[in-house]
Design a protein around this motif. Structure first.
Motif, short mmCIF file in Angstrom:
data_model
loop_
_atom_site.label_atom_id
_atom_site.label_comp_id
_atom_site.label_asym_id
_atom_site.label_seq_id
_atom_site.Cartn_x
_atom_site.Cartn_y
_atom_site.Cartn_z
N VAL A 101 107.31 -41.43 -39.61
CA VAL A 101 107.80 -42.42 -38.65
C VAL A 101 108.72 -43.36 -39.42
O VAL A 101 108.26 -44.16 -40.24
N ARG A 102 110.00 -43.23 -39.17
CA ARG A 102 110.97 -44.10 -39.84
C ARG A 102 110.85 -45.51 -39.27
O ARG A 102 110.70 -45.68 -38.05
N THR A 103 110.93 -46.48 -40.16
CA THR A 103 110.86 -47.87 -39.74
C THR A 103 111.96 -48.14 -38.71
O THR A 103 113.09 -47.70 -38.87
N GLY A 104 111.57 -48.84 -37.64
CA GLY A 104 112.50 -49.13 -36.55
C GLY A 104 112.37 -48.17 -35.38
O GLY A 104 112.98 -48.38 -34.33
N ARG A 105 111.56 -47.11 -35.53
CA ARG A 105 111.35 -46.15 -34.44
C ARG A 105 110.17 -46.60 -33.58
O ARG A 105 109.38 -47.45 -33.97
N ARG A 106 110.04 -45.97 -32.41
CA ARG A 106 108.93 -46.28 -31.52
C ARG A 106 108.04 -45.06 -31.38
O ARG A 106 108.51 -43.92 -31.39
N ILE A 107 106.75 -45.33 -31.24
CA ILE A 107 105.76 -44.27 -31.07
C ILE A 107 104.95 -44.52 -29.80
O ILE A 107 104.89 -45.65 -29.30
N ARG A 108 104.32 -43.46 -29.31
CA ARG A 108 103.36 -43.59 -28.20
C ARG A 108 102.29 -42.53 -28.38
O ARG A 108 102.47 -41.54 -29.07
N GLY A 109 101.15 -42.76 -27.71
CA GLY A 109 100.04 -41.83 -27.77
C GLY A 109 99.90 -41.03 -26.49
O GLY A 109 100.10 -41.57 -25.39
N ARG A 110 99.58 -39.76 -26.63
CA ARG A 110 99.33 -38.85 -25.50
C ARG A 110 97.96 -38.24 -25.74
O ARG A 110 97.69 -37.76 -26.85
N PHE A 111 97.09 -38.24 -24.72
CA PHE A 111 95.70 -37.85 -24.91
C PHE A 111 95.27 -36.79 -23.90
O PHE A 111 95.46 -36.94 -22.70
N LEU A 112 94.66 -35.74 -24.43
CA LEU A 112 94.14 -34.62 -23.65
C LEU A 112 92.63 -34.55 -23.90
O LEU A 112 92.19 -34.68 -25.05
N LEU A 113 91.85 -34.39 -22.85
CA LEU A 113 90.40 -34.23 -23.02
C LEU A 113 90.11 -32.76 -23.28
O LEU A 113 90.24 -31.92 -22.40
N ARG A 114 89.71 -32.45 -24.52
CA ARG A 114 89.40 -31.06 -24.89
C ARG A 114 87.95 -30.70 -24.58
O ARG A 114 87.67 -29.55 -24.27
N ALA A 115 87.04 -31.67 -24.70
CA ALA A 115 85.62 -31.39 -24.44
C ALA A 115 84.91 -32.68 -24.08
O ALA A 115 85.31 -33.77 -24.51
N CYS A 116 83.86 -32.55 -23.28
CA CYS A 116 82.96 -33.65 -22.94
C CYS A 116 81.56 -33.04 -22.93
O CYS A 116 81.18 -32.34 -21.98
N GLU A 117 80.82 -33.28 -24.01
CA GLU A 117 79.53 -32.62 -24.20
C GLU A 117 78.40 -33.64 -24.21
O GLU A 117 78.44 -34.60 -24.98
N PRO A 118 77.37 -33.42 -23.39
CA PRO A 118 76.20 -34.30 -23.49
C PRO A 118 75.49 -34.06 -24.83
O PRO A 118 75.40 -32.93 -25.29
N ARG A 119 75.05 -35.14 -25.45
CA ARG A 119 74.34 -35.03 -26.73
C ARG A 119 72.85 -35.30 -26.55
O ARG A 119 72.02 -34.61 -27.09
N ARG A 120 72.53 -36.34 -25.85
CA ARG A 120 71.16 -36.70 -25.50
C ARG A 120 71.27 -37.56 -24.25
O ARG A 120 72.38 -37.93 -23.86
N PRO A 121 70.20 -37.90 -23.59
CA PRO A 121 70.32 -38.69 -22.37
C PRO A 121 71.13 -39.98 -22.60
O PRO A 121 70.87 -40.73 -23.55
N GLY A 122 72.13 -40.16 -21.77
CA GLY A 122 72.95 -41.36 -21.84
C GLY A 122 73.99 -41.37 -22.94
O GLY A 122 74.61 -42.40 -23.22
N GLN A 123 74.25 -40.19 -23.55
CA GLN A 123 75.22 -40.13 -24.64
C GLN A 123 76.05 -38.85 -24.53
O GLN A 123 75.50 -37.77 -24.28
N TRP A 124 77.38 -38.97 -24.73
CA TRP A 124 78.29 -37.84 -24.67
C TRP A 124 79.23 -37.88 -25.87
O TRP A 124 79.60 -38.93 -26.36
N LYS A 125 79.65 -36.68 -26.29
CA LYS A 125 80.67 -36.56 -27.32
C LYS A 125 81.94 -36.04 -26.66
O LYS A 125 81.93 -34.99 -26.02
N LEU A 126 83.01 -36.80 -26.83
CA LEU A 126 84.32 -36.37 -26.34
C LEU A 126 85.11 -35.82 -27.51
O LEU A 126 85.03 -36.33 -28.64
#
Length: 154
Positions: A101-126
């Motif tokens: 990333v050259r100084t003076g440039r702009r960045i942005r984030g793009r997000f895709l949900l690959r997985a949503c897994e329950p781990r234990r009651p009331g807890q999930w791993k994304l």
């Protein structure tokens, strides 16, 4: 700010893009401040005169700078996850720095949900596919498979 997401709707969104943040300027002030916080003063980040003689033609951001912005970019792209009382970074399956990333440039984030897994009651791993794009460039700054734990609100 986006409307946000519902915790219970996340399993149905696996494979879908969750959102895209706005563009953020990565200027020399930000890069120098990051250098001070991380004690990484390599000239390619903080000395515009010396960096001008490199193949980059000027200073570039530390690779960890856009990586460190992922939480803020995600919040901006997706908003609150209603029904989650707490979220925590859990780590990364992978991180690849693909373009500087050259100084003076702009960045942005793009997000895709690959997985949503329950781990234990009331807890999930994304597993989030995170891409930090550089405005006007073909290659992103980085791609990552980011692990986030969600805990249900009490």
């Amino acid at each position: 700010m986006p409307a946000g997401l519902e915790l219970e709707s996340l399993p149905a969104k696996v494979g879908c893009e969750l959102g895209v943040s706005r563009w953020h300027l990565i200027d020399q002030t930000r890069v120098s401040a990051f250098a001070a916080e991380t004690e990484d003063f390599q000239f390619i980040h903080v000395d515009p005169e010396r960096a001008a003689a490199t193949p980059f033609g000027g200073t570039i951001a530390h690779g960890f700078l856009p990586l460190s912005l992922l939480s803020a970019l995600l919040w901006e792209a997706c908003g609150e996850i209603r029904g989650a009382g707490l979220s925590m970074n859990y780590g990364f399956e992978s991180v690849r720095f693909l373009a500087p990333v050259r100084t003076g440039r702009r960045i942005r984030g793009r997000f895709l949900l690959r997985a949503c897994e329950p781990r234990r009651p009331g807890q999930w791993k994304l597993v989030l596919g995170a891409t930090v794009e550089i405005e006007g460039e073909d290659k992103p700054a980085l791609v990552a498979d980011w692990l986030v734990l969600l805990f249900a609100a009490a």
